[in-house]
Design a protein around this motif. Structure first.
Motif, PDB file in Angstrom:
ATOM      1  N   PHE A  33      28.894  55.726  33.578  1.00 44.94           N
ATOM      2  CA  PHE A  33      30.191  54.972  33.731  1.00 44.94           C
ATOM      3  C   PHE A  33      30.612  54.670  34.785  1.00 44.94           C
ATOM      4  O   PHE A  33      30.054  54.947  35.955  1.00 44.94           O
ATOM      5  CB  PHE A  33      31.265  56.401  32.640  1.00 44.94           C
ATOM      6  N   PHE A  34      32.278  53.405  34.560  1.00 40.81           N
ATOM      7  CA  PHE A  34      32.117  52.390  36.130  1.00 40.81           C
ATOM      8  C   PHE A  34      33.670  52.996  36.364  1.00 40.81           C
ATOM      9  O   PHE A  34      34.678  53.385  35.209  1.00 40.81           O
ATOM     10  CB  PHE A  34      32.155  51.550  35.928  1.00 40.81           C
ATOM     11  N   LEU A  35      33.505  53.451  37.859  1.00 43.52           N
ATOM     12  CA  LEU A  35      34.745  53.140  38.231  1.00 43.52           C
ATOM     13  C   LEU A  35      35.972  51.666  38.295  1.00 43.52           C
ATOM     14  O   LEU A  35      36.530  51.817  38.871  1.00 43.52           O
ATOM     15  CB  LEU A  35      34.684  53.706  39.650  1.00 43.52           C
ATOM     16  N   SER A  36      34.899  50.478  38.662  1.00 40.75           N
ATOM     17  CA  SER A  36      35.514  49.264  38.834  1.00 40.75           C
ATOM     18  C   SER A  36      34.927  48.485  37.840  1.00 40.75           C
ATOM     19  O   SER A  36      35.914  46.990  38.103  1.00 40.75           O
ATOM     20  CB  SER A  36      35.617  48.728  40.259  1.00 40.75           C
ATOM     21  N   PHE A  37      34.148  48.039  37.230  1.00 35.09           N
ATOM     22  CA  PHE A  37      33.916  47.448  36.340  1.00 35.09           C
ATOM     23  C   PHE A  37      34.649  48.089  34.876  1.00 35.09           C
ATOM     24  O   PHE A  37      33.447  48.739  34.154  1.00 35.09           O
ATOM     25  CB  PHE A  37      31.701  47.562  36.293  1.00 35.09           C
ATOM     26  N   GLU A 125      43.007  48.000  44.513  1.00 31.79           N
ATOM     27  CA  GLU A 125      42.175  47.095  45.139  1.00 31.79           C
ATOM     28  C   GLU A 125      42.436  45.929  44.853  1.00 31.79           C
ATOM     29  O   GLU A 125      42.515  45.230  45.575  1.00 31.79           O
ATOM     30  CB  GLU A 125      40.555  47.680  45.309  1.00 31.79           C
ATOM     31  N   ASN A 126      42.171  45.489  43.363  1.00 29.75           N
ATOM     32  CA  ASN A 126      42.264  43.761  43.131  1.00 29.75           C
ATOM     33  C   ASN A 126      43.493  42.940  43.122  1.00 29.75           C
ATOM     34  O   ASN A 126      44.104  41.937  43.266  1.00 29.75           O
ATOM     35  CB  ASN A 126      42.400  44.253  41.548  1.00 29.75           C
ATOM     36  N   LEU A 139      37.848  41.542  42.992  1.00 26.41           N
ATOM     37  CA  LEU A 139      37.242  42.441  44.386  1.00 26.41           C
ATOM     38  C   LEU A 139      36.998  43.339  43.435  1.00 26.41           C
ATOM     39  O   LEU A 139      35.497  43.546  44.532  1.00 26.41           O
ATOM     40  CB  LEU A 139      37.911  42.640  45.252  1.00 26.41           C
ATOM     41  N   THR A 140      35.992  43.645  42.093  1.00 27.36           N
ATOM     42  CA  THR A 140      35.206  44.236  41.918  1.00 27.36           C
ATOM     43  C   THR A 140      34.939  44.427  41.232  1.00 27.36           C
ATOM     44  O   THR A 140      34.498  45.344  40.378  1.00 27.36           O
ATOM     45  CB  THR A 140      36.414  45.965  41.690  1.00 27.36           C
ATOM     46  N   ILE A 173      26.990  39.209  46.497  1.00 25.60           N
ATOM     47  CA  ILE A 173      26.177  39.500  47.313  1.00 25.60           C
ATOM     48  C   ILE A 173      27.030  40.659  48.045  1.00 25.60           C
ATOM     49  O   ILE A 173      26.314  41.532  48.568  1.00 25.60           O
ATOM     50  CB  ILE A 173      25.784  38.886  49.378  1.00 25.60           C
ATOM     51  N   GLY A 174      28.232  40.732  48.457  1.00 26.28           N
ATOM     52  CA  GLY A 174      29.109  41.641  49.015  1.00 26.28           C
ATOM     53  C   GLY A 174      29.034  42.956  48.066  1.00 26.28           C
ATOM     54  O   GLY A 174      28.933  44.420  48.567  1.00 26.28           O
ATOM     55  N   LEU A 175      28.909  42.640  47.130  1.00 21.45           N
ATOM     56  CA  LEU A 175      29.699  44.341  45.735  1.00 21.45           C
ATOM     57  C   LEU A 175      28.183  44.610  45.569  1.00 21.45           C
ATOM     58  O   LEU A 175      27.934  46.396  45.073  1.00 21.45           O
ATOM     59  CB  LEU A 175      30.120  43.450  44.110  1.00 21.45           C
ATOM     60  N   VAL A 176      27.406  44.022  45.201  1.00 18.11           N
ATOM     61  CA  VAL A 176      25.953  44.509  45.321  1.00 18.11           C
ATOM     62  C   VAL A 176      25.558  45.039  46.169  1.00 18.11           C
ATOM     63  O   VAL A 176      24.737  46.031  46.283  1.00 18.11           O
ATOM     64  CB  VAL A 176      24.638  43.469  44.577  1.00 18.11           C
TER      65      VAL A 176
END
Length: 217
Positions: A33-37, A125-126, A139-140, A173-176
């Motif tokens: 499960f996701f925390l930001s997506f 954060e968003n 941002l997420t 690229i930053g996120l991945v």
């Protein structure tokens, strides 16, 4: 993203990397499960409801926590007219504290609560680059960034601006990259890996408080 100056773009990419770390760590800790997506969680919620899956409650709490973080971040500074840099610093301080607390709480057999705290932080954060009550860009999550990349490439092929898509590529690229680092750290430290993005947020909060630099024009 294209309205930001160079320094602000670097910070945006860095915070996207932080989100990728948190999301990857949460994904591995929660079993998928996701925390930001939250688009992914929303799909899992719908599938779970149809199938009567036991994880529906968990996904619901993650979704609510994320939205709660957005609400909290949007309210910070709205009434007392904080400067943008101080508002951003306060948000980062909260993120730092909660991300540090999340693994501690989870260690006392409250994993879901710890994960919800981290999801709350991703909602917060968003709102870092909020302008006039509206989030300038996420941002997420990167669906919007990928759309901008595609549109920018189409503009390039049509003879328009050649590099308008590059900032969004860097954001992706930053996120991945952050997600890869988070997955690697989780293999060694488990959920305690959240202390790295917690420290990261704390350092930038202190810089903003000390120097008063704005992260957006």
């Amino acid at each position: 993203m294209t309205r930001l100056d160079r320094n602000a773009r670097i910070l945006a990419v860095s915070f996207a990397a932080m989100a990728g770390m948190v999301d990857a760590i949460g994904f591995l800790a929660s079993g998928g499960f996701f925390l930001s997506f939250m688009s992914g969680n929303s799909t899992r919620f719908s599938v779970g409801v149809v199938e009567g899956a036991p994880y529906v409650g968990m996904v619901s709490l993650l979704l609510l926590s994320f939205v709660g973080g957005v609400v909290a971040g949007s309210l910070i500074g709205r009434k007392n007219m904080l400067s943008p840099s101080r508002r951003q610093a306060y948000i980062l301080i909260i993120i730092s504290i909660l991300l540090f607390a999340a693994p501690v709480i989870a260690s006392f057999e409250f994993l879901l609560f710890g994960l919800c705290l981290a999801a709350f932080c991703m909602g917060l954060e968003n709102t870092l680059f909020e302008r006039e009550g509206s989030v300038s860009f996420g941002l997420t999550y990167m669906t919007g960034a990928l759309v901008k990349i595609g549109q920018g490439l189409a503009t390039l092929m049509s003879g328009g601006a050649r590099f308008a898509w590059v900032p969004y590529l860097l954001l992706w690229i930053g996120l991945v990259s952050g997600a890869a680092i988070g997955a690697l750290l989780f293999g060694f430290f488990g959920l305690d890996s959240l202390w790295l993005p917690a420290g990261y947020a704390g350092v930038f909060a202190l810089v903003l408080l000390a120097q008063g630099n704005r992260m957006m024009p």
